[in-house]
Each structure stands twice: as structure tokens, then as C-alpha cells.
Design a protein around this motif. Structure first.
Motif, PDB file in Angstrom:
ATOM      1  N   PHE A 135       0.861  -1.178   0.000  1.00 33.70           N
ATOM      2  CA  PHE A 135       0.000   0.000   0.000  1.00 33.70           C
ATOM      3  C   PHE A 135       0.895   1.225   0.000  1.00 33.70           C
ATOM      4  CE2 PHE A 135      -1.959   3.478   2.378  1.00 33.70           C
ATOM      5  CZ  PHE A 135      -2.947   3.795   1.470  1.00 33.70           C
ATOM      6  N   VAL A 136       0.715   2.081  -0.984  1.00 27.35           N
ATOM      7  CA  VAL A 136       1.478   3.323  -1.089  1.00 27.35           C
ATOM      8  C   VAL A 136       0.480   4.464  -0.951  1.00 27.35           C
ATOM      9  CG1 VAL A 136       2.974   4.729  -2.542  1.00 27.35           C
ATOM     10  CG2 VAL A 136       3.189   2.247  -2.589  1.00 27.35           C
ATOM     11  N   SER A 137       0.695   5.337   0.022  1.00 27.36           N
ATOM     12  CA  SER A 137      -0.231   6.439   0.262  1.00 27.36           C
ATOM     13  C   SER A 137       0.173   7.674  -0.548  1.00 27.36           C
ATOM     14  CB  SER A 137      -0.257   6.787   1.752  1.00 27.36           C
ATOM     15  OG  SER A 137       0.978   7.340   2.133  1.00 27.36           O
ATOM     16  N   ARG A 138      -0.757   8.607  -0.619  1.00 25.79           N
ATOM     17  CA  ARG A 138      -0.501   9.875  -1.321  1.00 25.79           C
ATOM     18  C   ARG A 138       0.653  10.623  -0.652  1.00 25.79           C
ATOM     19  NH1 ARG A 138      -5.321  13.300  -0.853  1.00 25.79           N
ATOM     20  NH2 ARG A 138      -6.239  11.631  -2.061  1.00 25.79           N
ATOM     21  N   GLU A 139       0.735  10.528   0.688  1.00 29.07           N
ATOM     22  CA  GLU A 139       1.814  11.207   1.409  1.00 29.07           C
ATOM     23  C   GLU A 139       3.178  10.653   1.008  1.00 29.07           C
ATOM     24  OE1 GLU A 139      -1.913  11.444   3.915  1.00 29.07           O
ATOM     25  OE2 GLU A 139      -0.884   9.819   2.919  1.00 29.07           O
ATOM     26  N   GLN A 171      15.570  -1.259 -14.750  1.00 26.03           N
ATOM     27  CA  GLN A 171      15.476   0.168 -14.448  1.00 26.03           C
ATOM     28  C   GLN A 171      14.051   0.574 -14.056  1.00 26.03           C
ATOM     29  OE1 GLN A 171      18.254   2.018 -14.264  1.00 26.03           O
ATOM     30  NE2 GLN A 171      19.328   0.121 -14.788  1.00 26.03           N
ATOM     31  N   ARG A 172      13.177  -0.418 -13.809  1.00 24.31           N
ATOM     32  CA  ARG A 172      11.782  -0.126 -13.477  1.00 24.31           C
ATOM     33  C   ARG A 172      11.353  -0.941 -12.263  1.00 24.31           C
ATOM     34  NH1 ARG A 172       7.290  -1.838 -17.651  1.00 24.31           N
ATOM     35  NH2 ARG A 172       6.843  -3.522 -16.226  1.00 24.31           N
ATOM     36  N   TRP A 173      10.684  -0.267 -11.318  1.00 24.22           N
ATOM     37  CA  TRP A 173      10.092  -0.938 -10.171  1.00 24.22           C
ATOM     38  C   TRP A 173       8.592  -0.722 -10.219  1.00 24.22           C
ATOM     39  CZ3 TRP A 173      13.420   0.665  -5.331  1.00 24.22           C
ATOM     40  CH2 TRP A 173      14.653   0.029  -5.391  1.00 24.22           C
ATOM     41  N   ASP A 174       7.839  -1.779  -9.941  1.00 23.87           N
ATOM     42  CA  ASP A 174       6.377  -1.686  -9.921  1.00 23.87           C
ATOM     43  C   ASP A 174       5.869  -1.972  -8.514  1.00 23.87           C
ATOM     44  OD1 ASP A 174       5.682  -1.236 -12.752  1.00 23.87           O
ATOM     45  OD2 ASP A 174       6.666  -3.171 -13.039  1.00 23.87           O
ATOM     46  N   TYR A 175       5.096  -1.040  -7.984  1.00 20.80           N
ATOM     47  CA  TYR A 175       4.418  -1.216  -6.708  1.00 20.80           C
ATOM     48  C   TYR A 175       2.945  -1.431  -7.032  1.00 20.80           C
ATOM     49  CZ  TYR A 175       8.564   0.413  -4.279  1.00 20.80           C
ATOM     50  OH  TYR A 175       9.843   0.532  -3.785  1.00 20.80           O
ATOM     51  N   VAL A 176       2.456  -2.613  -6.718  1.00 19.01           N
ATOM     52  CA  VAL A 176       1.074  -2.983  -7.022  1.00 19.01           C
ATOM     53  C   VAL A 176       0.387  -3.332  -5.711  1.00 19.01           C
ATOM     54  CG1 VAL A 176      -0.400  -4.553  -8.327  1.00 19.01           C
ATOM     55  CG2 VAL A 176       1.823  -3.909  -9.237  1.00 19.01           C
ATOM     56  N   PHE A 177      -0.850  -2.859  -5.563  1.00 16.41           N
ATOM     57  CA  PHE A 177      -1.622  -3.155  -4.364  1.00 16.41           C
ATOM     58  C   PHE A 177      -3.015  -3.577  -4.787  1.00 16.41           C
ATOM     59  CE2 PHE A 177      -4.642  -1.763  -1.106  1.00 16.41           C
ATOM     60  CZ  PHE A 177      -4.177  -2.494  -0.038  1.00 16.41           C
ATOM     61  N   THR A 178      -3.470  -4.745  -4.315  1.00 15.17           N
ATOM     62  CA  THR A 178      -4.832  -5.199  -4.596  1.00 15.17           C
ATOM     63  C   THR A 178      -5.509  -5.563  -3.282  1.00 15.17           C
ATOM     64  OG1 THR A 178      -4.096  -7.472  -4.938  1.00 15.17           O
ATOM     65  CG2 THR A 178      -4.309  -6.092  -6.893  1.00 15.17           C
ATOM     66  N   LEU A 179      -6.801  -5.287  -3.238  1.00 13.03           N
ATOM     67  CA  LEU A 179      -7.609  -5.595  -2.062  1.00 13.03           C
ATOM     68  C   LEU A 179      -8.922  -6.171  -2.556  1.00 13.03           C
ATOM     69  CD1 LEU A 179      -8.149  -5.395   1.006  1.00 13.03           C
ATOM     70  CD2 LEU A 179      -8.991  -3.104   0.601  1.00 13.03           C
ATOM     71  N   THR A 228      -3.818   7.455  -9.021  1.00 15.24           N
ATOM     72  CA  THR A 228      -3.904   8.422  -7.936  1.00 15.24           C
ATOM     73  C   THR A 228      -4.090   7.637  -6.640  1.00 15.24           C
ATOM     74  OG1 THR A 228      -4.955   9.997  -9.409  1.00 15.24           O
ATOM     75  CG2 THR A 228      -5.167  10.414  -7.052  1.00 15.24           C
ATOM     76  N   MET A 229      -3.199   7.855  -5.716  1.00  8.74           N
ATOM     77  CA  MET A 229      -3.225   7.102  -4.469  1.00  8.74           C
ATOM     78  C   MET A 229      -4.057   7.829  -3.421  1.00  8.74           C
ATOM     79  SD  MET A 229      -1.466   4.529  -5.164  1.00  8.74           S
ATOM     80  CE  MET A 229      -0.316   4.006  -6.398  1.00  8.74           C
ATOM     81  N   PRO A 230      -4.777   7.074  -2.570  1.00  2.03           N
ATOM     82  CA  PRO A 230      -5.527   7.719  -1.485  1.00  2.03           C
ATOM     83  C   PRO A 230      -4.582   8.085  -0.350  1.00  2.03           C
ATOM     84  CG  PRO A 230      -5.784   5.359  -1.352  1.00  2.03           C
ATOM     85  CD  PRO A 230      -4.974   5.636  -2.595  1.00  2.03           C
ATOM     86  N   SER A 231      -4.997   9.055   0.442  1.00  6.44           N
ATOM     87  CA  SER A 231      -4.212   9.363   1.638  1.00  6.44           C
ATOM     88  C   SER A 231      -4.434   8.239   2.644  1.00  6.44           C
ATOM     89  CB  SER A 231      -4.642  10.706   2.226  1.00  6.44           C
ATOM     90  OG  SER A 231      -5.952  10.597   2.758  1.00  6.44           O
ATOM     91  N   GLU A 232      -3.614   8.200   3.678  1.00  3.47           N
ATOM     92  CA  GLU A 232      -3.751   7.142   4.683  1.00  3.47           C
ATOM     93  C   GLU A 232      -5.118   7.210   5.358  1.00  3.47           C
ATOM     94  OE1 GLU A 232      -0.471   7.095   7.394  1.00  3.47           O
ATOM     95  OE2 GLU A 232       0.997   6.909   5.779  1.00  3.47           O
ATOM     96  N   THR A 233      -5.589   8.431   5.672  1.00  2.00           N
ATOM     97  CA  THR A 233      -6.890   8.561   6.346  1.00  2.00           C
ATOM     98  C   THR A 233      -8.032   8.154   5.424  1.00  2.00           C
ATOM     99  OG1 THR A 233      -6.918  10.909   5.778  1.00  2.00           O
ATOM    100  CG2 THR A 233      -6.141  10.332   7.971  1.00  2.00           C
ATOM    101  N   GLU A 234      -7.947   8.477   4.135  1.00  2.00           N
ATOM    102  CA  GLU A 234      -8.982   8.045   3.188  1.00  2.00           C
ATOM    103  C   GLU A 234      -9.021   6.529   3.062  1.00  2.00           C
ATOM    104  OE1 GLU A 234      -8.760  11.901   0.151  1.00  2.00           O
ATOM    105  OE2 GLU A 234      -7.695  10.055  -0.328  1.00  2.00           O
TER     106      GLU A 234
END
Length: 183
Positions: free
Chosen positions: A50-54, A84-92, A120-126
Motif C-alpha cells: 500500500f502506497v499512500s498519497r503522502e 530500471q523499473r520498479w512496480d508497486y502494485v496493491f490489490t484488495l 492516484t493514491m488515497p491518503s492514509e486517512t482516506e
């Protein structure tokens, strides 16, 4: 016009087949309503980083791979063909809620972050509010007040805090040897 007994039998069989086919449709509709109301439990599946907007706001071109790793964690996908590429993927995946999937891709040039793009990532509180909506919505208070601690008796009084604690007991004077003394 008179119908023969065999014709009557055929007409009766056709009528019975039509009634049965019509009945199957209504039974089928009822069974669909029942299966829609009774669904098996589906396990929540959380996968990835999980990567947040912050966190995304703290990313700056020129950061080293180590700095990015400390900020975002180890990427879920590192490909030998795209070093040269990193992918951060999050599924729920949760029952009763549409599946959520978010992606962030970082591009490096050598050891320095060149650019990044993704959803567009949500903030932690969202994000927490979205999860708690499903579970009842109220966020519990995680810290006790001074009054609650005193009422529970777990908070020492001011007199006890002012007195120094007793020193721990001295360690045993001798211990058995770890290895035999003679060889």
C-alpha cells in the motif's frame, strides 16, 4: 371436429411440457433469488504494497534506490528484463465491495530515480476510512486518557513516580564453565 384419444394424449403431453417449462423458469428465478441472498464467505485478500498519497508526495527525481526502498518498501515486482523499473502494485479483494487495484511505476536511470507514474493514491486517512466503512465505520480510540489510566489503576500515582525504583538484584557470582577446562 372430434379429437381421437391419441390426439388428446398428445395435446395433453404438449400442454404438460409447456407448463413444466414455464414452471422451470419461475423456479429458476426463485432459486437465483435464494442464492443471491445466501452467499458463501469470501476471504479478504490483501496483496502488495500500500502506497499512500503522502509517500508519493515525498518522491523526488534524483533519489537513490535505497532512499526509495526506505520510503516505499521493497517493490512487489522487479523484473530482470526491466532492471530500471520498479512496480508497486496493491490489490484488495473484499466481499461486498468492488476489488481495488492500484499501481505505481518508478523508472530509474542508473541508481537515481528518473520519473514515476501510476494511479492516484488515497491518503492514509482516506484508505482507513474506506476499510472501516465496511467493518462498521467507527475508528476506535487507541490512546487512554489520564483519567482512564488512573481509574483503571494502571497508572502509578505521582508519589510512586517521584521515588526512584529499587535497583535490580545483583547477578550470580559464578557460572559453570561453557567449555571443559582440560583438553
Amino acid at each position: 371436429m372430434r379429437l381421437s384419444p391419441s390426439s388428446l394424449t398428445r395435446c395433453g403431453l404438449v400442454f404438460a411440457a409447456c407448463a413444466a417449462a414455464a414452471g422451470c423458469g419461475s423456479v429458476d428465478a426463485v432459486s437465483h433469488r435464494i442464492t443471491d441472498a445466501i452467499t458463501p464467505y469470501r476471504v479478504e485478500v490483501v496483496q502488495g504494497n500500500f502506497v499512500s498519497r503522502e509517500q508519493v508526495d515525498q518522491l523526488k527525481p534524483g533519489m537513490t534506490r535505497q532512499q526509495v526502498r526506505e520510503l516505499l518498501g521493497t517493490p512487489l515486482v522487479t523484473d530482470i528484463f526491466h532492471a530500471q523499473r520498479w512496480d508497486y502494485v496493491f490489490t484488495l479483494r473484499r466481499q461486498g465491495v468492488p476489488d481495488q487495484a492500484r499501481r505505481l511505476t518508478l523508472y530509474f536511470q542508473g541508481d537515481a530515480l528518473q520519473r514515476f507514474d501510476g494511479d492516484t493514491m488515497p491518503s492514509e486517512t482516506e484508505f482507513i476510512a474506506a476499510i472501516n466503512k465496511r467493518r462498521g465505520g467507527k475508528i476506535p480510540q487507541l490512546e487512554a486518557t489520564e483519567e482512564q489510566l488512573e481509574r483503571a489503576g494502571s497508572k502509578p500515582s505521582t508519589e510512586a513516580r517521584a521515588q526512584p525504583a529499587e535497583p535490580p538484584p545483583a547477578p550470580a557470582a559464578s557460572y559453570p564453565p561453557l567449555e571443559p577446562t582440560t583438553r
